[in-house]
Design a protein around this motif. Structure first.
Motif, PDB file in Angstrom:
ATOM      1  N   ARG A 119      38.903  32.763  26.544  1.00 37.50           N
ATOM      2  CA  ARG A 119      37.524  32.486  26.127  1.00 37.50           C
ATOM      3  C   ARG A 119      36.551  33.431  26.837  1.00 37.50           C
ATOM      4  N   PHE A 120      36.737  33.643  28.143  1.00 38.29           N
ATOM      5  CA  PHE A 120      35.875  34.547  28.888  1.00 38.29           C
ATOM      6  C   PHE A 120      35.972  35.968  28.329  1.00 38.29           C
ATOM      7  N   LEU A 121      37.188  36.477  28.097  1.00 35.81           N
ATOM      8  CA  LEU A 121      37.358  37.839  27.595  1.00 35.81           C
ATOM      9  C   LEU A 121      36.747  38.008  26.203  1.00 35.81           C
ATOM     10  N   VAL A 122      36.827  36.987  25.374  1.00 34.00           N
ATOM     11  CA  VAL A 122      36.196  37.035  24.048  1.00 34.00           C
ATOM     12  C   VAL A 122      34.678  37.064  24.196  1.00 34.00           C
ATOM     13  N   GLU A 123      34.132  36.163  25.008  1.00 35.68           N
ATOM     14  CA  GLU A 123      32.679  36.089  25.174  1.00 35.68           C
ATOM     15  C   GLU A 123      32.111  37.291  25.920  1.00 35.68           C
ATOM     16  N   ALA A 124      32.801  37.755  26.956  1.00 36.40           N
ATOM     17  CA  ALA A 124      32.276  38.836  27.793  1.00 36.40           C
ATOM     18  C   ALA A 124      32.479  40.215  27.178  1.00 36.40           C
TER      19      ALA A 124
END
Length: 172
Positions: free
Chosen positions: A20-25
């Motif tokens: 989720r972090f890699l998608v959002e960031a």
């Protein structure tokens, strides 16, 4: 003959929150799950020998993500008896990965909004990498891994001293 880098493998404490972090960031795209919680963990002597796991370690899940035009990121959620925090720049081994960006301010803003922490604000590149518009900065993911952001639109000095031009991803 090596054609290029295919992916970087990263062990994370929780596959779903790291994805989720890699998608959002970074706008990463999850391509596929190679191991899931629906199956037994990859563990035991074979896993330890194949992946170099600590005795008692187990791969819980694995996911491959695409990140722009660069190599993929393969996330591993691994449980082991004696896990350590991510490497720092002063430790041996892989200590960060770098992302080429055209707009470093927008990229670092997206990173912090997703939960990352910048170590500094973007600044001019150093040494041979100095040049108009050449900037960089480092940050840490929520699980403590170091990421570098860099933009190097001016490579004249680098290319004049290198046997081949430095890699830059294609523009969209």
């Amino acid at each position: 003959m090596i054609r290029g880098m295919d992916h970087v493998g990263i062990t994370v404490p929780d596959l779903e929150s790291a994805s989720r972090f890699l998608v959002e960031a970074f706008g990463a795209i999850a391509l596929y799950d190679n191991m899931t919680r629906k199956k037994p963990p990859f563990a035991g002597p074979e896993a330890e020998a194949t992946l170099g796991l600590e005795a008692g370690g187990a791969v819980i899940a694995m996911r491959m993500l695409k990140l722009g035009f660069g190599p993929g990121i393969e996330l591993f959620e691994i449980r082991a008896p004696d896990q350590h925090p991510p490497a720092r720049a002063s430790d041996f081994g892989l200590q960060h990965f770098a992302l080429y960006v055209d707009d470093i301010e927008a990229a670092t803003r997206r990173f912090t909004e997703a939960g990352g922490t910048l170590l500094t604000r973007p600044r001019a590149q150093l040494g041979i990498e100095e040049g108009e518009g050449n900037t960089f900065c480092y940050g840490r993911t929520p699980w403590g891994m170091t990421v570098e952001f860099l933009s190097t639109p001016n490579t004249r000095t680098i290319d004049a001293q290198s046997p081949t031009p430095r890699y830059q991803p294609p523009r969209t």
